[in-house]
Design an enzyme around this catalytic site. Structure first.
Site, short mmCIF file in Angstrom:
data_model
loop_
_atom_site.label_atom_id
_atom_site.label_comp_id
_atom_site.label_asym_id
_atom_site.label_seq_id
_atom_site.Cartn_x
_atom_site.Cartn_y
_atom_site.Cartn_z
N SER A 1 0.82 -1.22 0.00
CA SER A 1 0.00 0.00 0.00
C SER A 1 0.85 1.27 0.00
CB SER A 1 -0.89 0.04 1.25
OG SER A 1 -1.63 -1.14 1.37
N1 SAH Z 1 -0.19 -5.42 3.93
C1 SAH Z 1 0.58 -5.70 2.73
C2 SAH Z 1 -0.17 -5.32 1.46
C3 SAH Z 1 -1.07 -6.38 1.12
S1 SAH Z 1 -1.89 -6.43 -0.42
C4 SAH Z 1 1.93 -5.03 2.74
O1 SAH Z 1 2.23 -4.26 3.66
O2 SAH Z 1 2.71 -5.31 1.83
C5 SAH Z 1 -3.17 -7.53 0.13
C6 SAH Z 1 -2.71 -8.91 0.51
O3 SAH Z 1 -3.84 -9.61 1.02
C7 SAH Z 1 -2.19 -9.74 -0.67
O4 SAH Z 1 -0.91 -10.21 -0.39
C8 SAH Z 1 -3.22 -10.87 -0.79
O5 SAH Z 1 -2.66 -12.09 -1.22
C9 SAH Z 1 -3.72 -10.96 0.65
N2 SAH Z 1 -5.03 -11.60 0.83
C10 SAH Z 1 -6.13 -11.48 0.05
N3 SAH Z 1 -7.14 -12.21 0.56
C11 SAH Z 1 -6.66 -12.82 1.69
C12 SAH Z 1 -7.22 -13.70 2.65
N4 SAH Z 1 -8.47 -14.19 2.56
N5 SAH Z 1 -6.45 -14.11 3.69
C13 SAH Z 1 -5.16 -13.67 3.82
N6 SAH Z 1 -4.59 -12.85 2.92
C14 SAH Z 1 -5.31 -12.40 1.87
#
Ligand code: SAH
Length: 243
Positions: free
Chosen positions: A92
């Site tokens: 993000s």
């Molecule tokens: N917080 C992260 C950004 C994440 S982008 C950072 O600091 O880099 C969103 C993430 O959520 C992705 O990696 C995606 O694979 C994950 N995601 C999506 N659905 C999910 C779920 N049901 N359980 C766990 N992770 C999930």
């Protein structure tokens, strides 16, 4: 005989380049924090007059975002923008990381859950403000890379688990705060259950890839919550495991 001085010279150049790059990273990171501070001030309607706390800004200043992105480049890492991290996912925008962290109101004795580990950057920020951070990632390769990265960087109070974060992580909870970094229409009820009374869930509510409402759900009593929309954001979708 001539090889040794050359080698020493080459090592000196490498060390000098590393130091120069470090200095550039420090400058770019400080500029990023100032940009976030200014942005928060101009968005006083979102956060109130007090803006972002110094604790949150300090965590942003201490965290080497360039070590969480594929290019490891400081000019890319410290622009206030989201960055692709592979497999269709993004880390993000720093302002949004700071904003979500602030809205979660994390204190030093808190146990925090993150759903969507991604690169591990948001988990690293939370780790500096909380006692324990448990983070769940659904994509195996991202979970593995982030867990290793956080271990190598000595974020010892973070645990990363592979799985579908919809069901939360009951063995790690109950939680003082939960931060979800992927978009879903409704807050998952297991997450609300695993939240302590007085705790907050911060997540984007709405369909993936378009805009969503960054929302704070506060648990005010067992089975009772209040919900407040804060600002429009754009997150990747929350996906569900097949089994
Ligand atoms: N917080 C992260 C950004 C994440 S982008 C950072 O600091 O880099 C969103 C993430 O959520 C992705 O990696 C995606 O694979 C994950 N995601 C999506 N659905 C999910 C779920 N049901 N359980 C766990 N992770 C999930």
């Amino acid at each position: 005989m001539k090889v040794l001085p050359l080698l020493v010279f080459a090592m000196g150049v490498v060390a000098w380049e590393a130091t120069a790059q470090d200095a550039q990273c420090v400058r770019e990171r400080a500029a990023m924090v100032e940009a976030i501070r200014a942005y928060a001030r101009s968005a006083a309607g979102v956060l109130g007059q007090q803006g972002l706390s110094e604790r949150v800004l300090e965590a942003m200043a201490q965290t080497k975002r360039h070590l969480f992105i594929p290019e490891q480049s400081c000019s890319i890492a410290y622009a206030d923008r989201p960055i692709p991290i592979g497999l269709g996912q993004t880390i993000s925008q720093p302002y949004i990381v700071a904003l979500m962290t602030q809205l979660a109101e994390v204190a030093p004795d808190h146990v925090v859950l993150e759903v969507g580990t991604g690169s591990g950057y948001q988990a690293a920020i939370l780790a500096q403000l909380a006692r324990t951070v448990c983070s769940i990632e659904i994509i195996p390769q991202l979970a593995e890379t982030a867990a290793k990265r956080l271990r190598d960087l000595a974020y010892d109070n973070v645990s990363v688990r592979l799985g579908d974060g919809y069901d939360g992580w009951p063995e790690c909870g109950p939680f003082d705060a939960i931060v979800v970094t992927a978009a879903l229409g409704q807050p998952p009820s297991p997450l609300i259950e695993q939240l302590k009374v007085g705790g907050r869930l911060v997540m984007p509510l709405g369909p993936g890839y378009t805009t969503q409402q960054l929302t704070v759900v506060e648990k005010i009593a067992p089975g009772k919550t209040t919900t407040r929309g804060v600002v429009l954001v754009r997150f990747v979708p929350f996906t569900r495991s097949q089994n």
